[in-house]
Enzyme design. Sequence first.
Site, mmCIF file in Angstrom:
data_model
loop_
_atom_site.group_PDB
_atom_site.id
_atom_site.type_symbol
_atom_site.label_atom_id
_atom_site.label_comp_id
_atom_site.label_asym_id
_atom_site.label_seq_id
_atom_site.Cartn_x
_atom_site.Cartn_y
_atom_site.Cartn_z
ATOM 1 N N GLY A 31 50.019 49.390 36.827
ATOM 2 C CA GLY A 31 50.412 49.170 38.215
ATOM 3 C C GLY A 31 49.547 49.913 39.207
ATOM 4 O O GLY A 31 48.473 50.408 38.853
ATOM 5 N N HIS A 37 41.580 45.698 39.179
ATOM 6 C CA HIS A 37 42.563 44.927 38.405
ATOM 7 C C HIS A 37 42.503 43.448 38.798
ATOM 8 O O HIS A 37 42.596 42.565 37.945
ATOM 9 C CB HIS A 37 43.990 45.426 38.686
ATOM 10 C CG HIS A 37 44.257 46.820 38.210
ATOM 11 N ND1 HIS A 37 44.537 47.860 39.062
ATOM 12 C CD2 HIS A 37 44.305 47.348 36.955
ATOM 13 C CE1 HIS A 37 44.755 48.965 38.372
ATOM 14 N NE2 HIS A 37 44.612 48.689 37.095
#
Length: 290
Positions: A31, A37
């Site tokens: 996260g 990402h």
Amino acid sequence: MELITLPELAALWSAQARRDGASIGFVPTMGALHEGHIDLIRRALQGHDRVVCSIFVNPLQFTNEEDFARYPNRLAQDQELLAAAGCHALFKPQRVDLFQDFVLQAYDLGGLDAYWEGPSRPGHFQGVVNVVQRLFSFVRPDSALFGEKDRQQLAIIQHVAQHERWPERILACPTLRASDGLALSSRNLRLNTIERQRATALYKALQAAAETAFKASVEETTRAGTTVLGNLLGGGVDYFGIAHPRTLVPLIEWGDLEEAVAVVAAQVGPVRLIDNLTLTRGERPSERAT
Ligand code: PAF
């Protein structure tokens, strides 16, 4: 984008995708997503019909309680970023569900944890491999994408996948950097303005090594990097070294290698940052800045 919290539902989602004849790309994360990402998600979308991202802050891989407790959590923003990138599903399991009936395994890491991050974070790589296997067991992807920023993690996952004959393809993706060279990392969020500026020392040290590599000795190349770190950071350096590109064993001489990798870890303010750079005999490969 679908939000899946239960591991069994992730398995069902994956089984349905397979029934539809769809290939599955998987991006496991903890996260606090950043452009690095999202780049993995985009790459996964290029090669697969369905893409699933997981967010799970894995307690097994933290050797520092405070680092675990303070790991950034930005779920709403992460969901927006993933949806905007075109990710099909987010798997966000609870610890109790993911680890139900789980038995920690001691994987053969092929000695790849003997240096660098290994001694500094005992048990870290076993924790990573265990959770990756656990996530794979539910998501059952065709491929999983990992960033080269965590180069030792990538090498270890590739080794275990091959050794254990995991069916998943492990795909390596290049590091993304800010315009001043700092490798993108969720931990950068915890740096204040002054620390954020100091953190550029890691990339500057890697660059200094890249300029010297293969022209001077390994020792001189190491010194070029450590001098930059010493000048810019003072203390807090955990390691700076030159490693074999595949085994990550520290190098003493270049031999007939065409490539090597410079690796660095340092504490900057509240966070421990790591980075690496491929050193080449010829032209240096470019890394994309955001
Ligand atoms: O690289 C990471 O974010 C983590 O180590 C991973 C692969 C998601 C396992 O927890």
